[in-house]
Design a protein around this motif. Structure first.
Motif, mmCIF file in Angstrom:
data_model
loop_
_atom_site.group_PDB
_atom_site.id
_atom_site.type_symbol
_atom_site.label_atom_id
_atom_site.label_comp_id
_atom_site.label_asym_id
_atom_site.label_seq_id
_atom_site.Cartn_x
_atom_site.Cartn_y
_atom_site.Cartn_z
ATOM 1 N N ARG A 1 21.793 4.255 -15.623
ATOM 2 C CA ARG A 1 20.982 4.258 -16.844
ATOM 3 C C ARG A 1 21.881 4.228 -18.078
ATOM 4 O O ARG A 1 21.624 3.494 -19.034
ATOM 5 C CB ARG A 1 20.090 5.499 -16.880
ATOM 6 N N LYS A 2 22.945 5.011 -18.050
ATOM 7 C CA LYS A 2 23.864 5.040 -19.187
ATOM 8 C C LYS A 2 24.556 3.694 -19.347
ATOM 9 O O LYS A 2 24.723 3.189 -20.462
ATOM 10 C CB LYS A 2 24.902 6.151 -18.994
ATOM 11 N N GLU A 3 24.938 3.116 -18.233
ATOM 12 C CA GLU A 3 25.622 1.820 -18.272
ATOM 13 C C GLU A 3 24.728 0.739 -18.860
ATOM 14 O O GLU A 3 25.143 -0.059 -19.695
ATOM 15 C CB GLU A 3 26.046 1.428 -16.851
ATOM 16 N N VAL A 4 23.469 0.731 -18.415
ATOM 17 C CA VAL A 4 22.546 -0.333 -18.834
ATOM 18 C C VAL A 4 22.001 -0.088 -20.235
ATOM 19 O O VAL A 4 21.878 -1.017 -21.038
ATOM 20 C CB VAL A 4 21.389 -0.461 -17.822
ATOM 21 N N LEU A 5 21.689 1.175 -20.559
ATOM 22 C CA LEU A 5 20.961 1.467 -21.792
ATOM 23 C C LEU A 5 21.839 1.946 -22.946
ATOM 24 O O LEU A 5 21.456 1.800 -24.098
ATOM 25 C CB LEU A 5 19.878 2.522 -21.522
ATOM 26 N N ASN A 6 22.981 2.525 -22.663
ATOM 27 C CA ASN A 6 23.773 3.119 -23.741
ATOM 28 C C ASN A 6 24.855 2.195 -24.278
ATOM 29 O O ASN A 6 25.575 2.558 -25.200
ATOM 30 C CB ASN A 6 24.413 4.429 -23.278
ATOM 31 N N GLY A 7 24.991 1.026 -23.681
ATOM 32 C CA GLY A 7 25.939 0.062 -24.223
ATOM 33 C C GLY A 7 25.269 -0.754 -25.318
ATOM 34 O O GLY A 7 24.163 -0.473 -25.745
ATOM 35 N N ARG A 8 25.971 -1.793 -25.757
ATOM 36 C CA ARG A 8 25.381 -2.664 -26.774
ATOM 37 C C ARG A 8 24.498 -3.693 -26.083
ATOM 38 O O ARG A 8 24.787 -4.891 -26.049
ATOM 39 C CB ARG A 8 26.477 -3.339 -27.594
ATOM 40 N N VAL A 9 23.408 -3.198 -25.518
ATOM 41 C CA VAL A 9 22.502 -4.089 -24.797
ATOM 42 C C VAL A 9 21.672 -4.900 -25.787
ATOM 43 O O VAL A 9 21.423 -4.480 -26.906
ATOM 44 C CB VAL A 9 21.575 -3.291 -23.859
ATOM 45 N N PRO B 1 18.037 -7.334 -26.209
ATOM 46 C CA PRO B 1 16.765 -7.715 -25.588
ATOM 47 C C PRO B 1 16.903 -9.032 -24.844
ATOM 48 O O PRO B 1 17.489 -9.988 -25.354
ATOM 49 C CB PRO B 1 15.817 -7.851 -26.779
ATOM 50 N N GLY B 2 16.388 -9.082 -23.615
ATOM 51 C CA GLY B 2 16.464 -10.285 -22.816
ATOM 52 C C GLY B 2 17.753 -10.436 -22.028
ATOM 53 O O GLY B 2 17.900 -11.365 -21.239
ATOM 54 N N GLN B 3 18.706 -9.502 -22.219
ATOM 55 C CA GLN B 3 19.989 -9.578 -21.524
ATOM 56 C C GLN B 3 19.785 -9.393 -20.018
ATOM 57 O O GLN B 3 19.049 -8.528 -19.572
ATOM 58 C CB GLN B 3 20.917 -8.493 -22.062
ATOM 59 N N LYS B 4 20.456 -10.216 -19.212
ATOM 60 C CA LYS B 4 20.324 -10.146 -17.761
ATOM 61 C C LYS B 4 21.090 -8.956 -17.211
ATOM 62 O O LYS B 4 22.179 -8.628 -17.689
ATOM 63 C CB LYS B 4 20.835 -11.441 -17.125
ATOM 64 N N VAL B 5 20.518 -8.302 -16.210
ATOM 65 C CA VAL B 5 21.154 -7.185 -15.527
ATOM 66 C C VAL B 5 21.729 -7.718 -14.220
ATOM 67 O O VAL B 5 20.980 -8.155 -13.336
ATOM 68 C CB VAL B 5 20.143 -6.054 -15.256
ATOM 69 N N ASP B 6 23.042 -7.690 -14.098
ATOM 70 C CA ASP B 6 23.736 -8.269 -12.942
ATOM 71 C C ASP B 6 23.856 -7.214 -11.849
ATOM 72 O O ASP B 6 24.707 -6.315 -11.917
ATOM 73 C CB ASP B 6 25.116 -8.771 -13.371
ATOM 74 N N ILE B 7 23.016 -7.321 -10.818
ATOM 75 C CA ILE B 7 22.992 -6.338 -9.735
ATOM 76 C C ILE B 7 24.332 -6.290 -8.996
ATOM 77 O O ILE B 7 24.873 -5.210 -8.722
ATOM 78 C CB ILE B 7 21.863 -6.656 -8.733
ATOM 79 N N GLU B 8 24.884 -7.451 -8.675
ATOM 80 C CA GLU B 8 26.128 -7.491 -7.899
ATOM 81 C C GLU B 8 27.285 -6.886 -8.690
ATOM 82 O O GLU B 8 28.119 -6.157 -8.134
ATOM 83 C CB GLU B 8 26.448 -8.922 -7.489
ATOM 84 N N ALA B 9 27.328 -7.157 -9.993
ATOM 85 C CA ALA B 9 28.396 -6.591 -10.822
ATOM 86 C C ALA B 9 28.271 -5.070 -10.894
ATOM 87 O O ALA B 9 29.278 -4.350 -10.822
ATOM 88 C CB ALA B 9 28.353 -7.200 -12.221
ATOM 89 N N LEU B 10 27.048 -4.575 -11.032
ATOM 90 C CA LEU B 10 26.833 -3.133 -11.075
ATOM 91 C C LEU B 10 27.187 -2.484 -9.739
ATOM 92 O O LEU B 10 27.794 -1.407 -9.703
ATOM 93 C CB LEU B 10 25.372 -2.831 -11.433
#
Length: 202
Positions: free
Chosen positions: A15-23, A25-34
């Motif tokens: 959650r911190k990685e996805v939401l607390n960075g400079r995200v 709107p519409g940015q893709k979330v890379d499952i494999e990278a995570l």
């Protein structure tokens, strides 16, 4: 309370990685990278990301897969209206508290405007003394973070706005806090079109 499982710890870190960075709107979330970053298998990582869909902090689209929710006028407007309702309810509860609500120390003089705003709204949520209110405000903080991180330039005078909230908090002035909450959200609802343009123009 027992020690959180590895899965729960990874979920919070995710959650911190996805939401607390400079995200954005519409940015893709890379499952494999995570999965690689957290040394976690792809399938359980996908399951953790699916949990965030339930919080409406991530969306699953047919074309792009998992993404940070897109900046849509209706969504931004409705989430701001919802936030206003929650905060005004908490303040209304405080105004009818015969023992007088507690005003713990609150420092809004921060370089991080988004963090200061989130801390302010979480502090107001505490007036309700209800976990559901705390959760609702924390969830709105997560959902609006990509919008709050936009560089709005001269559209919003954030420092002055926070100084007004700080003064009202320090004076324990609930009525003024109510007016400022309304003013804050009225201003942003009026700027929804600009937020969308900024989200895809920056």
């Amino acid at each position: 309370m027992g020690k959180p499982s590895r899965s729960e710890k990874i979920y919070e870190d995710l959650r911190k990685e996805v939401l607390n960075g400079r995200v954005r709107p519409g940015q893709k979330v890379d499952i494999e990278a995570l999965a690689g970053k957290f040394d976690f298998s792809t399938l359980p990582m996908r399951m953790l990301v699916n949990r965030m869909i339930g919080d409406r902090t991530i969306e699953l689209t047919p074309s792009d897969g998992f993404i940070i929710p897109a900046a849509k006028e209706r969504r931004i407007r409705e989430v701001h209206k919802w936030n206003k309702c929650i905060l005004l309810m908490a303040l209304e509860i405080a105004m009818h508290d015969d023992t007088g609500p507690a005003f713990p120390p609150l420092d809004l003089d921060k370089d991080d405007i988004v963090a200061a705003t989130e801390a302010l709204f979480l502090a107001i949520a505490e007036f309700s003394d209800m976990d559901e209110t705390r959760y609702a405000v924390a969830n709105v903080n997560d959902r609006l973070r990509p919008i709050r991180q936009l560089d709005t330039g001269p559209l919003i005078d954030h420092p002055t706005e926070l100084k007004e909230f700080q003064a009202a908090w320090d004076d324990h002035n609930l009525k003024l806090l109510q007016r400022l909450v309304r003013k804050y959200h009225t201003r942003r609802i009026a700027l929804v079109k600009e937020f969308v343009a900024l989200a895809y123009g920056q």
